[in-house]
Design a protein around this motif. Structure first.
Motif, PDB file in Angstrom:
ATOM      1  N   GLN A  31      58.421 -12.798  59.009  1.00 38.60           N
ATOM      2  CA  GLN A  31      57.787 -13.706  59.960  1.00 38.60           C
ATOM      3  C   GLN A  31      57.454 -12.976  61.258  1.00 38.60           C
ATOM      4  O   GLN A  31      58.177 -12.090  61.686  1.00 38.60           O
ATOM      5  CB  GLN A  31      58.650 -14.954  60.208  1.00 38.60           C
ATOM      6  N   GLN A  32      56.354 -13.378  61.873  1.00 46.00           N
ATOM      7  CA  GLN A  32      55.874 -12.754  63.102  1.00 46.00           C
ATOM      8  C   GLN A  32      56.595 -13.320  64.320  1.00 46.00           C
ATOM      9  O   GLN A  32      56.743 -14.530  64.446  1.00 46.00           O
ATOM     10  CB  GLN A  32      54.366 -13.002  63.246  1.00 46.00           C
ATOM     11  N   ASP A  33      57.052 -12.438  65.189  1.00 41.34           N
ATOM     12  CA  ASP A  33      57.590 -12.859  66.481  1.00 41.34           C
ATOM     13  C   ASP A  33      56.452 -13.500  67.264  1.00 41.34           C
ATOM     14  O   ASP A  33      55.296 -13.109  67.136  1.00 41.34           O
ATOM     15  CB  ASP A  33      58.140 -11.642  67.218  1.00 41.34           C
ATOM     16  N   GLN A  34      56.773 -14.498  68.084  1.00 45.03           N
ATOM     17  CA  GLN A  34      55.733 -15.202  68.824  1.00 45.03           C
ATOM     18  C   GLN A  34      56.030 -15.177  70.314  1.00 45.03           C
ATOM     19  O   GLN A  34      57.182 -15.204  70.729  1.00 45.03           O
ATOM     20  CB  GLN A  34      55.632 -16.647  68.341  1.00 45.03           C
ATOM     21  N   GLY A  35      54.989 -15.161  71.096  1.00 45.72           N
ATOM     22  CA  GLY A  35      55.088 -15.130  72.542  1.00 45.72           C
ATOM     23  C   GLY A  35      54.237 -14.000  73.085  1.00 45.72           C
ATOM     24  O   GLY A  35      53.624 -13.238  72.336  1.00 45.72           O
ATOM     25  N   GLN A  36      54.202 -13.919  74.410  1.00 48.39           N
ATOM     26  CA  GLN A  36      53.402 -12.905  75.073  1.00 48.39           C
ATOM     27  C   GLN A  36      54.234 -12.241  76.166  1.00 48.39           C
ATOM     28  O   GLN A  36      55.171 -12.847  76.691  1.00 48.39           O
ATOM     29  CB  GLN A  36      52.164 -13.534  75.709  1.00 48.39           C
ATOM     30  N   VAL A  37      53.865 -11.020  76.512  1.00 50.20           N
ATOM     31  CA  VAL A  37      54.597 -10.273  77.528  1.00 50.20           C
ATOM     32  C   VAL A  37      53.623  -9.483  78.405  1.00 50.20           C
ATOM     33  O   VAL A  37      52.567  -9.036  77.940  1.00 50.20           O
ATOM     34  CB  VAL A  37      55.641  -9.343  76.872  1.00 50.20           C
ATOM     35  N   CYS A  38      53.985  -9.351  79.663  1.00 52.37           N
ATOM     36  CA  CYS A  38      53.260  -8.501  80.605  1.00 52.37           C
ATOM     37  C   CYS A  38      54.299  -7.631  81.304  1.00 52.37           C
ATOM     38  O   CYS A  38      55.081  -8.118  82.117  1.00 52.37           O
ATOM     39  CB  CYS A  38      52.489  -9.340  81.619  1.00 52.37           C
ATOM     40  N   ASN A  39      54.316  -6.367  80.951  1.00 57.70           N
ATOM     41  CA  ASN A  39      55.277  -5.430  81.518  1.00 57.70           C
ATOM     42  C   ASN A  39      54.871  -5.086  82.947  1.00 57.70           C
ATOM     43  O   ASN A  39      53.722  -4.738  83.207  1.00 57.70           O
ATOM     44  CB  ASN A  39      55.320  -4.178  80.641  1.00 57.70           C
ATOM     45  N   LEU A  40      55.824  -5.187  83.884  1.00 59.07           N
ATOM     46  CA  LEU A  40      55.534  -4.940  85.293  1.00 59.07           C
ATOM     47  C   LEU A  40      56.296  -3.755  85.885  1.00 59.07           C
ATOM     48  O   LEU A  40      55.798  -3.089  86.786  1.00 59.07           O
ATOM     49  CB  LEU A  40      55.840  -6.195  86.124  1.00 59.07           C
ATOM     50  N   ILE A  41      57.518  -3.523  85.417  1.00 65.69           N
ATOM     51  CA  ILE A  41      58.326  -2.395  85.882  1.00 65.69           C
ATOM     52  C   ILE A  41      58.908  -1.721  84.648  1.00 65.69           C
ATOM     53  O   ILE A  41      59.593  -2.372  83.848  1.00 65.69           O
ATOM     54  CB  ILE A  41      59.468  -2.864  86.818  1.00 65.69           C
ATOM     55  N   SER A  42      58.642  -0.441  84.482  1.00 59.51           N
ATOM     56  CA  SER A  42      59.130   0.291  83.312  1.00 59.51           C
ATOM     57  C   SER A  42      59.098   1.789  83.611  1.00 59.51           C
ATOM     58  O   SER A  42      58.587   2.221  84.651  1.00 59.51           O
ATOM     59  CB  SER A  42      58.257   0.000  82.092  1.00 59.51           C
ATOM     60  N   ARG A  43      59.613   2.553  82.682  1.00 54.48           N
ATOM     61  CA  ARG A  43      59.548   4.009  82.816  1.00 54.48           C
ATOM     62  C   ARG A  43      58.088   4.459  82.884  1.00 54.48           C
ATOM     63  O   ARG A  43      57.690   5.233  83.742  1.00 54.48           O
ATOM     64  CB  ARG A  43      60.254   4.682  81.642  1.00 54.48           C
ATOM     65  N   GLU A  44      57.272   3.934  81.971  1.00 52.29           N
ATOM     66  CA  GLU A  44      55.867   4.344  81.890  1.00 52.29           C
ATOM     67  C   GLU A  44      55.059   3.935  83.120  1.00 52.29           C
ATOM     68  O   GLU A  44      54.326   4.739  83.698  1.00 52.29           O
ATOM     69  CB  GLU A  44      55.230   3.746  80.635  1.00 52.29           C
ATOM     70  N   LEU A  45      55.201   2.677  83.536  1.00 57.19           N
ATOM     71  CA  LEU A  45      54.399   2.177  84.661  1.00 57.19           C
ATOM     72  C   LEU A  45      54.905   2.650  86.017  1.00 57.19           C
ATOM     73  O   LEU A  45      54.118   2.984  86.897  1.00 57.19           O
ATOM     74  CB  LEU A  45      54.401   0.646  84.671  1.00 57.19           C
ATOM     75  N   SER A  46      56.229   2.623  86.193  1.00 55.55           N
ATOM     76  CA  SER A  46      56.815   2.775  87.522  1.00 55.55           C
ATOM     77  C   SER A  46      57.684   4.005  87.695  1.00 55.55           C
ATOM     78  O   SER A  46      58.146   4.269  88.804  1.00 55.55           O
ATOM     79  CB  SER A  46      57.686   1.552  87.826  1.00 55.55           C
ATOM     80  N   GLY A  47      57.983   4.680  86.598  1.00 55.09           N
ATOM     81  CA  GLY A  47      58.922   5.787  86.674  1.00 55.09           C
ATOM     82  C   GLY A  47      60.367   5.324  86.735  1.00 55.09           C
ATOM     83  O   GLY A  47      61.260   6.094  87.075  1.00 55.09           O
ATOM     84  N   SER A  48      60.621   4.057  86.378  1.00 58.44           N
ATOM     85  CA  SER A  48      61.978   3.508  86.428  1.00 58.44           C
ATOM     86  C   SER A  48      62.899   4.254  85.482  1.00 58.44           C
ATOM     87  O   SER A  48      62.545   4.542  84.345  1.00 58.44           O
ATOM     88  CB  SER A  48      61.953   2.019  86.051  1.00 58.44           C
ATOM     89  N   GLU A  49      64.097   4.530  85.960  1.00 59.36           N
ATOM     90  CA  GLU A  49      65.119   5.188  85.142  1.00 59.36           C
ATOM     91  C   GLU A  49      66.235   4.238  84.737  1.00 59.36           C
ATOM     92  O   GLU A  49      67.131   4.634  83.991  1.00 59.36           O
ATOM     93  CB  GLU A  49      65.714   6.370  85.917  1.00 59.36           C
ATOM     94  N   ASP A  50      66.187   2.974  85.211  1.00 62.03           N
ATOM     95  CA  ASP A  50      67.345   2.117  84.985  1.00 62.03           C
ATOM     96  C   ASP A  50      67.045   0.672  84.605  1.00 62.03           C
ATOM     97  O   ASP A  50      67.970  -0.078  84.310  1.00 62.03           O
ATOM     98  CB  ASP A  50      68.247   2.125  86.224  1.00 62.03           C
ATOM     99  N   LEU A  51      65.780   0.239  84.604  1.00 57.67           N
ATOM    100  CA  LEU A  51      65.516  -1.145  84.215  1.00 57.67           C
ATOM    101  C   LEU A  51      64.070  -1.334  83.821  1.00 57.67           C
ATOM    102  O   LEU A  51      63.216  -0.490  84.065  1.00 57.67           O
ATOM    103  CB  LEU A  51      65.873  -2.120  85.349  1.00 57.67           C
TER     104      LEU A  51
END
Length: 136
Positions: A31-51
Motif C-alpha cells: 500500500q502507498q503511504d499518503q500525505g505530502q511534505v515540504c522539507n524546510l531544514i535539512s542537511r541538503e538545504l541548510s547544512g544542518s548536522e542535527d535535525l
C-alpha cells in the motif's frame, strides 16, 4: 521586504517557494503511504548536522502509514485539523496546538478521517538518512 540577503539563502526557506511533494514509502502489503511534505531544514538545504524540519499535509481521507524509526526520534506540532494520531497501538484525536513527541522505535502514523486538511510541523532528530520501517 523583498528578497533575502545572499547570506541567508542557505538558512531560510519558504514552503510557498519550495512546494509540497507526495510521500513515497510503501507498506508491508504494497500500500502507498499518503500525505505530502515540504522539507524546510535539512542537511541538503541548510547544512544542518542535527535535525530536519518539514511541513506535513494530510488531505481528507489520507493515511500516513504506521511506521517507526530505529535511529531517530520525531515530533509533530498540529497546526490545523484534527487527525487521528496512532502512537504505539493507541489512537489519539489530535487538535491544533498539540505537540506530539515520538521516541525512537515508537510506531506512529496519522489518519485524516475528516473533511479538512491536516497541517503539521514535523521534526526529526537527524538531518537526513533516517530509517523508515513500515509497521503495516
Amino acid at each position: 521586504m523583498g528578497r533575502q540577503p545572499a547570506g541567508l539563502s542557505r538558512l531560510v526557506h519558504n514552503a510557498h517557494d519550495i512546494g509540497f511533494s507526495d510521500l513515497s514509502k510503501v507498506g508491508l502489503r504494497g500500500q502507498q503511504d499518503q500525505g505530502q511534505v515540504c522539507n524546510l531544514i535539512s542537511r541538503e538545504l541548510s547544512g544542518s548536522e542535527d535535525l530536519n524540519v518539514s511541513l506535513g499535509r494530510i488531505l481528507p481521507g489520507q493515511h500516513h502509514l504506521c511506521h517507526h524509526h530505529p535511529d531517530a526520534s520525531e515530533f509533530y506540532v498540529v497546526i490545523s485539523g484534527t487527525p487521528i494520531v496512532h502512537l504505539d497501538g493507541t489512537d489519539y484525536r489530535a487538535r491544533p496546538g498539540d505537540g506530539i513527541y515520538i521516541p525512537r522505535g515508537t510506531s506512529h502514523g496519522i489518519t485524516n478521517d475528516t473533511e479538512e486538511n491536516v497541517e503539521l510541523v514535523v521534526g526529526m532528530s537527524k538531518p537526513a538518512d533516517w530509517e523508515f520501517v513500515s509497521d503495516e
